[in-house]
Design an enzyme around this catalytic site. Sequence first.
Site, PDB file in Angstrom:
ATOM      1  N   ASP A   1      57.153 -26.642  13.948  1.00  0.00           N
ATOM      2  CA  ASP A   1      57.779 -27.362  13.038  1.00  0.00           C
ATOM      3  C   ASP A   1      59.044 -27.674  13.517  1.00  0.00           C
ATOM      4  OD1 ASP A   1      58.363 -29.173  11.160  1.00  0.00           O
ATOM      5  OD2 ASP A   1      57.755 -27.942   9.382  1.00  0.00           O
TER       6      ASP A   1
ATOM      7  N   SER B   1      64.600 -26.328   4.711  1.00  0.00           N
ATOM      8  CA  SER B   1      63.893 -26.766   5.831  1.00  0.00           C
ATOM      9  C   SER B   1      64.610 -26.779   7.034  1.00  0.00           C
ATOM     10  CB  SER B   1      63.103 -28.061   5.546  1.00  0.00           C
ATOM     11  OG  SER B   1      61.933 -27.690   4.574  1.00  0.00           O
TER      12      SER B   1
ATOM     13  N   HIS C   1      59.223 -31.958  10.250  1.00  0.00           N
ATOM     14  CA  HIS C   1      58.938 -32.742   8.890  1.00  0.00           C
ATOM     15  C   HIS C   1      60.359 -33.210   8.627  1.00  0.00           C
ATOM     16  CE1 HIS C   1      59.740 -28.857   6.761  1.00  0.00           C
ATOM     17  NE2 HIS C   1      60.264 -29.628   5.728  1.00  0.00           N
TER      18      HIS C   1
HETATM   19  N1  ASP Z   1      58.438 -26.574   3.017  1.00  0.00           N
HETATM   20  C1  ASP Z   1      59.760 -26.766   2.302  1.00  0.00           C
HETATM   21  C2  ASP Z   1      60.340 -28.102   2.430  1.00  0.00           C
HETATM   22  O1  ASP Z   1      59.520 -29.098   2.701  1.00  0.00           O
HETATM   23  C3  ASP Z   1      60.822 -25.638   2.426  1.00  0.00           C
HETATM   24  C4  ASP Z   1      60.699 -24.608   1.323  1.00  0.00           C
HETATM   25  O2  ASP Z   1      60.546 -25.290   0.248  1.00  0.00           O
HETATM   26  O3  ASP Z   1      60.574 -23.418   1.655  1.00  0.00           O
HETATM   27  O4  ASP Z   1      61.397 -28.375   2.062  1.00  0.00           O
END
Ligand code: ASP
Length: 724
Positions: free
Chosen positions: A224, A653, A88
């Site tokens: 991911d 991330s 992502h």
């Molecule tokens: N999933 C989060 C992000 O997209 C990571 C997190 O906030 O723990 O940055």
Amino acid sequence: MITKKHLLIAALFLGLCTPGAIADEGMWIPVLIEKYNIRLMQENGFKLTAEDIYSINKASMKDAVVLFGGGCTGEFISDRGLIITNHHCGYGSIQNHSTLEHDYLANGFWAASTDEELPNPGLSVTILKYMEDVTDRVLDGVTDDMDSDKREAVINAHTASIAGEAVKGTHYQAAVRPFFLGNQYFLIVNEVFRDVRLVGAPPSAIGKFGGDTDNWVWPRHTGDFSLFRVYADSLNNPAAWSAGNVPYHPAYHFPVSLAGINEGDFTMVFGYPGRTQEYAPSCHIRMLKEVIYPKQVEIRGRKISIMEQAMAGDPLVRIKYSGKSFGLANGWKKWIGEIQSLDNLDGIARKEAFEKEFSAWVAADPERVRKYGMILDRYNEIYDSYVTYYLVNMYTSEVFGSGGAGSVSLAGSFRDLVAMASQHSPDMEKELKRMQGYVAGFFRNYDRSVDKQLFVAVMDLYGKNVAPEWQAPAYRELYMSCKGNFSEAADKLFAKSIFTDEDKVNSLLARFDARKVTRDPFYLLASSAADLIETRVRPEIVSAGRELEELNRIYMAAQMEQGNDRVFYPDANSTLRLTFGRVMGYDSRDAVYHKYYTTLTGVMEKDNPDIYDYDVPDRLKELYRNKDFGRYAFNGDVPVCFIANNHTTGGNSGSPVLNAEGQLIGVNFDRAWEGVASDIMFNPRQSRNISLDIRYALFIIDKFAGAGYLIDEMTLVGEPQQTP
Ligand code: ASP
């Protein structure tokens, strides 16, 4: 005044923490690990030294951790500049290279050799060279009774000269950043690389498996990750893209462990957490939880469902809107989770209880009354009106910004050109050129019919959620003339505006005519909204913001003085931090315990070709059927993700997740739903970071993609875990 000394006294207590205590909450400053954290880390199983984590005298882990783009982390996993980060985080780049013929989002991408690696203009990788506490120099001459303008002027002058001096004669970049809400300052010196190429990415059906449905949720089965490579000139220095550039040799890269993890293992995450608000007053949390988040959730929910429906029916629309919809949905779902987890924690009541204690502590000493007596009352007075400005500002950007009505936002981006034309600015040509690039990018990810639906939805919600006196005048006119029927209005406006048609916008840029722009209905709307914000909202936000900044600084200092038997860490501010804890599961709700890891079997359990997010690729099913797991197996399966109680947030991330030996065991990518309010209030019982098990990434690279040559350049360590 609360000085650095006070902060250090408070922080010193870290070293005195109960031996064996389980670390969890805290995002620690790497340069201070030696002083404040290492003992507790070692007591919890860490086998290396603080020098191994951060050093300016030898290669250390910090040389292998990078700020990836503007808001993610990545890490070097080979001495040839190979970086792993999240899928992502690489998404925008993968999307930019995707077409219907070469749909790398859908099918994945693997460069078979360095020649095939794809450049990504605009993408950068930042490496920290060193950081240094410069609080004394920054605050030199600042006094308690100085007014805030004067204080700011002194601080700005000092920070500019400290940063300037630090990079003189080098190609480095430097900034002085406030920590502890302006109570402490660090000089941060970076090296920035701009030739960063895409090396590999699994298909979205692996890299984004579970999609928005599973986002922020444990148990999780998402692969991911994506791979990039940093290029440098022949002297290993940063350089603009050039065919002659060569793979960068990082000072350090992480060894990759095949040995796996067990529950209770020490683990740490080293990366760039973006923003937390752990020390904010209850009125701020109340504003977010009761006003801002619910409104944002509503409008984003509408936008996302429009995009999702359109994407489901058309693969080209999916390529165009998947990045946008992911961005919107990521915040949308997180806010829902934050509201719930704050409710479960009774978060506001807790903050209020703390404030009661704080007030009693202040009242017990006349000197404290003098310094801190007014803080909480003043907060409440400011937030009384601040909430309105905050809401109008946020809502206007949800409606008129790029994640809202796209054509209107495109029209708004012509405001500078119009102003320049009226001033006969000499920079006009340059700006026209820049806008050509912007417009090309805009229309690459634009679909007229989707945009029209978005327009109708956001205009409708704007009318319902922003009080009439805060609505843009041009919107009021439109509302009156169409009597709130935006569908009908949209048909006319989309036909009339030039900003819904790429050819028309391009001919406008070829022969710029400001009058044509200023008569356009979308330009009028966008301009009217922007004027309202600039004249009536922003000045209030700026002036309240300045006072709040001052209050936050004093309140932070007061909390540290009050809690001087407690360990403090500064809120996240997109600087490099270390957090440590243990691999562990958690109780989700009554009678439901969540185990600490997931497996490929779980991926197969979710398989459903009818649901886009759960459509497992055939090749993966085949590997599973044949149990063709190679050396990445554990217990007759492939481990996929795991959780631990490391304190992370957005920006973490892609961060390396390391074991007690400092070897890479995973890549951080998310947090578990129940504890997601950890940006405001960490919940040791349920706040868990979610990581991709590095063995799943290796398995996908090697077995699924047949790109084992990438694994050959990594430093693999540890024996594969034995089945118990
Ligand atoms: N999933 C989060 C992000 O997209 C990571 C997190 O906030 O723990 O940055």
